[in-house]
Design an enzyme around this catalytic site. Structure first.
Site, PDB file in Angstrom:
ATOM      1  N   ARG A  11       0.829  -1.216   0.000  1.00 33.37           N
ATOM      2  CA  ARG A  11       0.000   0.000   0.000  1.00 33.37           C
ATOM      3  C   ARG A  11       0.858   1.258   0.000  1.00 33.37           C
ATOM      4  O   ARG A  11       0.595   2.201  -0.740  1.00 33.37           O
ATOM      5  CB  ARG A  11      -0.961   0.004   1.201  1.00 33.37           C
ATOM      6  CG  ARG A  11      -2.042  -1.044   1.100  1.00 33.37           C
ATOM      7  CD  ARG A  11      -2.926  -1.060   2.318  1.00 33.37           C
ATOM      8  NE  ARG A  11      -2.109  -1.315   3.506  1.00 33.37           N
ATOM      9  CZ  ARG A  11      -2.469  -1.041   4.746  1.00 33.37           C
ATOM     10  NH1 ARG A  11      -3.648  -0.490   4.996  1.00 33.37           N
ATOM     11  NH2 ARG A  11      -1.692  -1.321   5.755  1.00 33.37           N
TER      12      ARG A  11
ATOM     13  N   ASN B  37      -6.091  -2.889   1.879  1.00 30.88           N
ATOM     14  CA  ASN B  37      -6.028  -4.348   1.990  1.00 30.88           C
ATOM     15  C   ASN B  37      -7.451  -4.890   2.047  1.00 30.88           C
ATOM     16  O   ASN B  37      -8.345  -4.270   2.620  1.00 30.88           O
ATOM     17  CB  ASN B  37      -5.297  -4.776   3.266  1.00 30.88           C
ATOM     18  CG  ASN B  37      -3.799  -4.577   3.168  1.00 30.88           C
ATOM     19  OD1 ASN B  37      -3.237  -4.492   2.087  1.00 30.88           O
ATOM     20  ND2 ASN B  37      -3.148  -4.512   4.319  1.00 30.88           N
TER      21      ASN B  37
END
Length: 90
Positions: free
Chosen positions: A18, A36
């Site tokens: 990320r 996620n």
């Protein structure tokens, strides 16, 4: 401006995916989000020009060196929302 929805599968959680996606989006000049998912994948919503989105799609297919991308699913994301920045959703 277009918006794309990406789902990235493989070893992509717990490896900084990320954060590196956030950095790459900044380099490319995209707005959107990354998060996620419960199934172990990473979801990216990216908004920008066709060229910018193609650059992100190419990057997502290999991801950062810490990850092992198995596959990427890319979908159009019809929306009227204009994203102001790129952010990580926790």
């Amino acid at each position: 401006m277009q918006t794309k929805h990406f789902f990235v599968f493989g070893e992509v959680q717990g490896v900084g995916f990320r954060f590196f996606t956030l950095q790459e989006a900044g380099k490319i000049g995209l707005n959107g989000t990354v998060r996620n998912r419960i199934d172990g994948s990473v979801e990216v919503i990216a908004q920008g020009s066709e060229v910018q989105l193609e650059a992100m799609a190419a990057w997502l297919k290999h991801g950062p060196k810490t990850s092992e991308v198995e596959r990427v699913v890319e979908l159009d994301y019809p929306t009227t929302t204009i994203f102001e920045n790129f952010s990580i959703i926790r």
